[in-house]
Enzyme design. Structure first.
Site, PDB file in Angstrom:
ATOM      1  N   LYS A 154     -20.380  26.363   1.392  1.00  0.00           N
ATOM      2  CA  LYS A 154     -20.323  26.380  -0.083  1.00  0.00           C
ATOM      3  C   LYS A 154     -21.715  26.120  -0.672  1.00  0.00           C
ATOM      4  O   LYS A 154     -22.177  26.842  -1.560  1.00  0.00           O
ATOM      5  CB  LYS A 154     -19.330  25.318  -0.602  1.00  0.00           C
ATOM      6  CG  LYS A 154     -17.930  25.463  -0.030  1.00  0.00           C
ATOM      7  CD  LYS A 154     -16.982  24.388  -0.532  1.00  0.00           C
ATOM      8  CE  LYS A 154     -17.332  22.962  -0.188  1.00  0.00           C
ATOM      9  NZ  LYS A 154     -17.200  22.631   1.247  1.00  0.00           N
ATOM     10  N   ARG A 192     -11.113  19.404  -6.035  1.00  0.00           N
ATOM     11  CA  ARG A 192     -10.726  19.044  -4.674  1.00  0.00           C
ATOM     12  C   ARG A 192      -9.321  18.462  -4.613  1.00  0.00           C
ATOM     13  O   ARG A 192      -8.871  18.043  -3.542  1.00  0.00           O
ATOM     14  CB  ARG A 192     -11.708  18.002  -4.161  1.00  0.00           C
ATOM     15  CG  ARG A 192     -12.599  18.507  -3.057  1.00  0.00           C
ATOM     16  CD  ARG A 192     -13.393  17.316  -2.595  1.00  0.00           C
ATOM     17  NE  ARG A 192     -14.142  17.584  -1.419  1.00  0.00           N
ATOM     18  CZ  ARG A 192     -15.403  17.972  -1.423  1.00  0.00           C
ATOM     19  NH1 ARG A 192     -16.037  18.196  -2.541  1.00  0.00           N
ATOM     20  NH2 ARG A 192     -16.032  18.146  -0.293  1.00  0.00           N
ATOM     21  N   ARG A 194     -26.563  19.899  10.950  1.00  0.00           N
ATOM     22  CA  ARG A 194     -27.128  20.166   9.618  1.00  0.00           C
ATOM     23  C   ARG A 194     -28.245  19.168   9.295  1.00  0.00           C
ATOM     24  O   ARG A 194     -28.171  17.989   9.624  1.00  0.00           O
ATOM     25  CB  ARG A 194     -26.033  20.053   8.556  1.00  0.00           C
ATOM     26  CG  ARG A 194     -26.574  20.163   7.144  1.00  0.00           C
ATOM     27  CD  ARG A 194     -25.484  20.373   6.128  1.00  0.00           C
ATOM     28  NE  ARG A 194     -24.556  19.259   6.018  1.00  0.00           N
ATOM     29  CZ  ARG A 194     -23.548  19.227   5.158  1.00  0.00           C
ATOM     30  NH1 ARG A 194     -23.336  20.243   4.339  1.00  0.00           N
ATOM     31  NH2 ARG A 194     -22.742  18.186   5.113  1.00  0.00           N
ATOM     32  N   ARG A 201     -27.017  13.851   6.945  1.00  0.00           N
ATOM     33  CA  ARG A 201     -26.139  13.129   6.026  1.00  0.00           C
ATOM     34  C   ARG A 201     -25.301  12.106   6.785  1.00  0.00           C
ATOM     35  O   ARG A 201     -24.887  12.353   7.919  1.00  0.00           O
ATOM     36  CB  ARG A 201     -25.220  14.130   5.303  1.00  0.00           C
ATOM     37  CG  ARG A 201     -25.736  14.529   3.951  1.00  0.00           C
ATOM     38  CD  ARG A 201     -24.967  15.651   3.311  1.00  0.00           C
ATOM     39  NE  ARG A 201     -23.523  15.479   3.243  1.00  0.00           N
ATOM     40  CZ  ARG A 201     -22.705  16.368   2.664  1.00  0.00           C
ATOM     41  NH1 ARG A 201     -23.198  17.463   2.106  1.00  0.00           N
ATOM     42  NH2 ARG A 201     -21.403  16.166   2.633  1.00  0.00           N
ATOM     43  N   ARG A 244     -12.845  14.605   7.047  1.00  0.00           N
ATOM     44  CA  ARG A 244     -13.011  15.389   5.814  1.00  0.00           C
ATOM     45  C   ARG A 244     -12.218  16.695   5.897  1.00  0.00           C
ATOM     46  O   ARG A 244     -11.648  17.147   4.918  1.00  0.00           O
ATOM     47  CB  ARG A 244     -14.508  15.684   5.577  1.00  0.00           C
ATOM     48  CG  ARG A 244     -15.265  14.490   5.021  1.00  0.00           C
ATOM     49  CD  ARG A 244     -16.737  14.519   5.372  1.00  0.00           C
ATOM     50  NE  ARG A 244     -17.448  15.661   4.863  1.00  0.00           N
ATOM     51  CZ  ARG A 244     -18.586  16.140   5.386  1.00  0.00           C
ATOM     52  NH1 ARG A 244     -19.131  15.552   6.449  1.00  0.00           N
ATOM     53  NH2 ARG A 244     -19.181  17.166   4.854  1.00  0.00           N
TER      54      ARG A 244
HETATM   55  P1  AP5 Z   1     -23.189  23.922   3.917  1.00  0.00           P
HETATM   56  O1  AP5 Z   1     -23.551  25.051   3.031  1.00  0.00           O
HETATM   57  O2  AP5 Z   1     -23.956  22.660   3.798  1.00  0.00           O
HETATM   58  O3  AP5 Z   1     -21.590  23.666   3.838  1.00  0.00           O
HETATM   59  P2  AP5 Z   1     -20.705  23.038   2.701  1.00  0.00           P
HETATM   60  O4  AP5 Z   1     -19.459  23.866   2.596  1.00  0.00           O
HETATM   61  O5  AP5 Z   1     -21.496  22.813   1.465  1.00  0.00           O
HETATM   62  O6  AP5 Z   1     -20.329  21.667   3.429  1.00  0.00           O
HETATM   63  P3  AP5 Z   1     -20.368  20.166   2.914  1.00  0.00           P
HETATM   64  O7  AP5 Z   1     -20.306  19.293   4.130  1.00  0.00           O
HETATM   65  O8  AP5 Z   1     -21.508  19.918   1.989  1.00  0.00           O
HETATM   66  O9  AP5 Z   1     -19.008  20.114   2.165  1.00  0.00           O
HETATM   67  P4  AP5 Z   1     -18.206  18.898   1.776  1.00  0.00           P
HETATM   68  O10 AP5 Z   1     -17.156  19.576   0.984  1.00  0.00           O
HETATM   69  O11 AP5 Z   1     -17.688  18.062   2.860  1.00  0.00           O
HETATM   70  O12 AP5 Z   1     -19.278  17.924   1.088  1.00  0.00           O
HETATM   71  P5  AP5 Z   1     -19.639  17.581  -0.407  1.00  0.00           P
HETATM   72  O13 AP5 Z   1     -21.050  17.280  -0.468  1.00  0.00           O
HETATM   73  O14 AP5 Z   1     -19.046  18.579  -1.337  1.00  0.00           O
HETATM   74  O15 AP5 Z   1     -23.306  24.469   5.430  1.00  0.00           O
HETATM   75  C1  AP5 Z   1     -23.040  23.598   6.517  1.00  0.00           C
HETATM   76  C2  AP5 Z   1     -23.999  23.908   7.677  1.00  0.00           C
HETATM   77  O16 AP5 Z   1     -23.711  25.211   8.171  1.00  0.00           O
HETATM   78  C3  AP5 Z   1     -25.491  23.933   7.286  1.00  0.00           C
HETATM   79  O17 AP5 Z   1     -26.226  23.371   8.334  1.00  0.00           O
HETATM   80  C4  AP5 Z   1     -25.813  25.432   7.126  1.00  0.00           C
HETATM   81  O18 AP5 Z   1     -27.164  25.730   7.430  1.00  0.00           O
HETATM   82  C5  AP5 Z   1     -24.865  26.041   8.152  1.00  0.00           C
HETATM   83  N1  AP5 Z   1     -24.382  27.374   7.745  1.00  0.00           N
HETATM   84  C6  AP5 Z   1     -24.017  27.767   6.489  1.00  0.00           C
HETATM   85  N2  AP5 Z   1     -23.619  29.058   6.494  1.00  0.00           N
HETATM   86  C7  AP5 Z   1     -23.738  29.466   7.810  1.00  0.00           C
HETATM   87  C8  AP5 Z   1     -23.467  30.694   8.465  1.00  0.00           C
HETATM   88  N3  AP5 Z   1     -23.000  31.763   7.783  1.00  0.00           N
HETATM   89  N4  AP5 Z   1     -23.693  30.756   9.794  1.00  0.00           N
HETATM   90  C9  AP5 Z   1     -24.160  29.681  10.486  1.00  0.00           C
HETATM   91  N5  AP5 Z   1     -24.435  28.479   9.911  1.00  0.00           N
HETATM   92  C10 AP5 Z   1     -24.220  28.385   8.588  1.00  0.00           C
HETATM   93  O19 AP5 Z   1     -18.786  16.246  -0.585  1.00  0.00           O
HETATM   94  C11 AP5 Z   1     -19.123  15.075   0.117  1.00  0.00           C
HETATM   95  C12 AP5 Z   1     -18.201  13.961  -0.283  1.00  0.00           C
HETATM   96  O20 AP5 Z   1     -18.331  13.685  -1.704  1.00  0.00           O
HETATM   97  C13 AP5 Z   1     -16.701  14.183  -0.079  1.00  0.00           C
HETATM   98  O21 AP5 Z   1     -16.298  13.918   1.243  1.00  0.00           O
HETATM   99  C14 AP5 Z   1     -16.126  13.185  -1.097  1.00  0.00           C
HETATM  100  O22 AP5 Z   1     -16.191  11.864  -0.618  1.00  0.00           O
HETATM  101  C15 AP5 Z   1     -17.078  13.322  -2.265  1.00  0.00           C
HETATM  102  N6  AP5 Z   1     -16.686  14.356  -3.226  1.00  0.00           N
HETATM  103  C16 AP5 Z   1     -17.384  15.490  -3.520  1.00  0.00           C
HETATM  104  N7  AP5 Z   1     -16.729  16.231  -4.428  1.00  0.00           N
HETATM  105  C17 AP5 Z   1     -15.573  15.563  -4.705  1.00  0.00           C
HETATM  106  C18 AP5 Z   1     -14.471  15.840  -5.547  1.00  0.00           C
HETATM  107  N8  AP5 Z   1     -14.389  16.965  -6.267  1.00  0.00           N
HETATM  108  N9  AP5 Z   1     -13.460  14.918  -5.594  1.00  0.00           N
HETATM  109  C19 AP5 Z   1     -13.508  13.790  -4.879  1.00  0.00           C
HETATM  110  N10 AP5 Z   1     -14.530  13.487  -4.036  1.00  0.00           N
HETATM  111  C20 AP5 Z   1     -15.550  14.363  -3.948  1.00  0.00           C
HETATM  112 MG    MG Z   2     -22.241  21.071   0.426  1.00  0.00          MG
END
Ligand code: AP5
Ligand code: MG
Length: 227
Positions: free
Chosen positions: A18, A100, A140, A173, A184
């Site tokens: 994402k 979410r 990552r 992270r 997660r």
């Molecule tokens: P990346 O693009 O970083 O993936 P992502 O989907 O953004 O994954 P996240 O871990 O950031 O998602 P998340 O939903 O757990 O975390 P968030 O920060 O939103 O890609 C991942 C890896 O893959 C990278 O190394 C990249 O290079 C590689 N990659 C990408 N595309 C590729 C491809 N095509 N081929 C190969 N490799 C590839 O949330 C974190 C925390 O915040 C949550 O757990 C929660 O505690 C809180 N939080 C956030 N939003 C909310 C909400 N709305 N409500 C409640 N709590 C929330």
């Molecule tokens: Mg992300």
């Protein structure tokens, strides 16, 4: 393409790409109707980095892989939307990690109904198998200053551990340990159907997120262009 305004919910499990895709898309669309990336995870990490009391509470929640409360999340999201729309009255909001829960999804729909520019909305879901997610996230590296995202193998920085763009250090992270990633993933899987139910009526497409980043980006762009 005729540019139109609206919001795009990038739905998908942790590690599905994402953040990577939102960055690619927002870099490619910076005109008079820009595509703007909003990541609630990035907003929470900024609050943690500020050292505020709220940041201290959030730190434990994020590190455990649990969700932040709906009220806190909706407040943070709403404030950010107001700031963005104030500066960019016509734009496409790329929503990364929001909504979410079903409660957040309902909040978003009510908000969108009250803001003319946000009336059009779609859901684009990225699908990646759980084992690939673990592989991606445990390798990552991120730039905590800019949100830049790398992968040690698939998208490595030119110099190990150093960001190509600002030359500063990259970090892992806290929540990218295998055990937390699986937690997660379980949290996401539990919420997914209820989120989609609350978003019923919006166009929903599923994109395989396993190809090369540029190919996934092209598929997303085509979906979004059809808003
Ligand atoms: P990346 O693009 O970083 O993936 P992502 O989907 O953004 O994954 P996240 O871990 O950031 O998602 P998340 O939903 O757990 O975390 P968030 O920060 O939103 O890609 C991942 C890896 O893959 C990278 O190394 C990249 O290079 C590689 N990659 C990408 N595309 C590729 C491809 N095509 N081929 C190969 N490799 C590839 O949330 C974190 C925390 O915040 C949550 O757990 C929660 O505690 C809180 N939080 C956030 N939003 C909310 C909400 N709305 N409500 C409640 N709590 C929330
Ligand atoms: Mg992300």
């Amino acid at each position: 393409m005729t540019q139109k305004s609206g919001f795009v919910i990038l739905l998908g499990p942790p590690g599905s790409g994402k953040g990577t895709q939102a960055k690619l898309l927002s870099d490619r669309h910076q005109g008079s109707q820009p595509w703007i990336h909003i990541s609630t995870g990035d907003l929470f990490r900024k609050e943690i980095a500020s050292g505020s009391q709220l940041g201290k509470t959030l730190q434990g929640i994020l590190a455990s892989g649990q969700l932040v409360s709906d009220d806190q999340t909706n407040d943070v999201f709403h404030s950010q939307v107001k700031v963005i729309l104030n500066k960019n009255p016509a734009c496409v909001l790329l929503l990364d990690g929001y909504p979410r829960t079903a409660v957040q999804a309902k909040f978003l729909r009510n908000l969108a109904n009250s803001i003319p520019v946000l009336k059009e909305g779609i859901v684009v879901e990225l699908r990646v198998p759980e084992d690939s997610l673990v592989e991606r996230l445990t390798n990552r590296l991120v730039n905590p200053r800019t949100g830049g995202i790398y992968h040690k193998i698939f998208n490595p920085p030119k110099k190990p551990g150093i960001c190509d763009v600002d030359g500063g250090p990259l970090i892992q992270r806290d929540d990218d340990k295998e055990e937390t990633v699986r937690k997660r993933f379980a949290v996401y899987s539990m919420q997914r159907d209820a989120i989609l139910e609350a978003l019923k009526g919006l166009r929903h497409s599923i994109i395989e997120g396993t190809g090369a980043q540029a190919d996934v980006c092209a598929k997303l762009e085509a979906e979004i262009a059809a808003i």
